[in-house]
Design an enzyme around this catalytic site. Structure first.
Site, PDB file in Angstrom:
ATOM      1  N   ASN A 131      -3.619 -15.724  -3.514  1.00  0.00           N
ATOM      2  CA  ASN A 131      -3.290 -14.388  -4.016  1.00  0.00           C
ATOM      3  C   ASN A 131      -4.183 -13.349  -3.340  1.00  0.00           C
ATOM      4  OD1 ASN A 131      -2.150 -12.409  -5.825  1.00  0.00           O
ATOM      5  ND2 ASN A 131      -4.045 -12.494  -6.994  1.00  0.00           N
TER       6      ASN A 131
ATOM      7  N   HIS B   1      -6.004  -9.655  -4.113  1.00  0.00           N
ATOM      8  CA  HIS B   1      -6.352  -8.787  -5.246  1.00  0.00           C
ATOM      9  C   HIS B   1      -7.026  -7.521  -4.718  1.00  0.00           C
ATOM     10  CE1 HIS B   1      -7.269  -7.644  -9.294  1.00  0.00           C
ATOM     11  NE2 HIS B   1      -8.483  -7.327  -8.889  1.00  0.00           N
TER      12      HIS B   1
HETATM   13  C1  GAR Z   1      -1.559  -4.749  -3.047  1.00  0.00           C
HETATM   14  O1  GAR Z   1      -2.514  -3.729  -3.129  1.00  0.00           O
HETATM   15  C2  GAR Z   1      -2.103  -6.012  -3.682  1.00  0.00           C
HETATM   16  O2  GAR Z   1      -3.483  -6.187  -3.510  1.00  0.00           O
HETATM   17  C3  GAR Z   1      -1.778  -5.792  -5.143  1.00  0.00           C
HETATM   18  O3  GAR Z   1      -0.509  -5.177  -5.142  1.00  0.00           O
HETATM   19  C4  GAR Z   1      -0.335  -4.429  -3.929  1.00  0.00           C
HETATM   20  C5  GAR Z   1       0.958  -4.862  -3.292  1.00  0.00           C
HETATM   21  O4  GAR Z   1       1.276  -4.062  -2.197  1.00  0.00           O
HETATM   22  N1  GAR Z   1      -1.766  -7.011  -5.868  1.00  0.00           N
HETATM   23  C6  GAR Z   1      -2.169  -7.113  -7.133  1.00  0.00           C
HETATM   24  O5  GAR Z   1      -2.596  -6.171  -7.767  1.00  0.00           O
HETATM   25  C7  GAR Z   1      -2.062  -8.499  -7.723  1.00  0.00           C
HETATM   26  N2  GAR Z   1      -2.604  -8.536  -9.035  1.00  0.00           N
HETATM   27  P1  GAR Z   1       2.416  -4.483  -1.191  1.00  0.00           P
HETATM   28  O6  GAR Z   1       3.652  -4.826  -2.038  1.00  0.00           O
HETATM   29  O7  GAR Z   1       2.636  -3.264  -0.369  1.00  0.00           O
HETATM   30  O8  GAR Z   1       1.940  -5.667  -0.401  1.00  0.00           O
END
Ligand code: GAR
Length: 255
Positions: free
Chosen positions: A172, A174
């Site tokens: 994952n 984060h």
């Molecule tokens: C990213 O910033 C990732 O780190 C976060 O969601 C965003 C997705 O962006 N993930 C979380 O918060 C997981 N708990 P993306 O769809 O443009 O890759």
């Protein structure tokens, strides 16, 4: 060069991390091939990105499944191999004395605050996760990559992907420097706390929320005049470098 690993991806939204991984695979800068992209939400941009690259896609509509579970869950709705007692014993998402609310309304990627019914949560997620597993297990993957997948995965799911004891197969990303700021809004929490450094973390997924072993991190300075938008932009730019690098590290570790 490592052996080319087969990767499955799960998303919930825009998929810019997915795009970075697709680009790294296409450029041959990582030894990986994406076999599918699954989403918990229909019609998100990340699905279009996958389709454009000829990657199989599927949707498991969590919101719809959870809505239907709120009408009531019969034992016959649960997967035949669902064992609540075992899952309660393993899960590290919620401490039992905080799981008192019966609304079952928390539905995002976070259980922080834990104001919900843990039994409802685990049952409704197992129903969704069984459908997700049926899709995923049709493929032979070495690694499952959560690329902005905003759903907590329970031990029911994790145990059916991590079938070899001690070997993690779910990764994952984060948006914070774990173990600080787990939960759904890592950059927001970092910014509001007044941190002078932010960052992102790639880690393996275990039975807790954002608690698994760390594979890699990237950091950036937060300047006096930076807005939350600046923090998110700087963070995402680091994520796009970090995620492919961590997938390559995994490929080298098993190849
Ligand atoms: C990213 O910033 C990732 O780190 C976060 O969601 C965003 C997705 O962006 N993930 C979380 O918060 C997981 N708990 P993306 O769809 O443009 O890759």
């Amino acid at each position: 060069m490592a052996k080319t690993i087969h990767v499955g991806t799960l998303i919930s939204g825009g998929g810019t991390n997915l795009q970075a991984i697709i680009d790294a695979c296409t450029a041959g800068s990582i030894d990986a091939r994406i076999l599918f992209t699954g989403s918990d939400t229909p019609k998100v941009k990340g699905l279009e990105r996958a389709e454009r690259s000829g990657i199989d896609t599927f949707v498991v509509d969590y919101a719809k499944i959870i809505r239907s579970c709120k009408q009531g869950i019969e034992d016959s709705d649960l997967p035949p191999d669902f064992d609540l007692a075992k899952i309660l014993e393993k899960q590290q998402l919620v401490t039992p004395d905080t799981s008192t609310d019966t609304s079952g309304s928390a539905s995002g990627g976070s259980l922080s605050g834990a104001s919900m019914d843990l039994t409802f949560f685990l049952k409704s997620r197992a129903i969704a996760e069984k459908i997700l597993l049926d899709q995923i297990l049709a493929y032979d993957i070495d690694l499952l990559v959560l690329a902005g997948f905003m759903r907590v995965l329970t031990p029911y799911f994790i145990d059916r992907i991590n079938t070899i004891s001690g070997q993690y197969k779910v990764m994952n990303i984060h948006p914070a420097l774990l173990p600080s700021f787990p939960g759904t809004d890592g950059y927001g929490d970092t910014f509001r706390y007044g941190c002078k450094v932010g960052g992102c973390t790639v880690h393996f997924v275990d039975y807790g929320e954002d608690t698994g072993p760390i594979i890699g991190q990237r950091s950036f300075d937060i300047e006096e005049n930076d807005t939350l938008e600046d923090v998110k932009r700087k963070g995402l730019e680091r994520e796009w470098e970090l995620y492919p690098a961590c997938i390559q590290k995994f490929a080298e570790s098993i190849g």
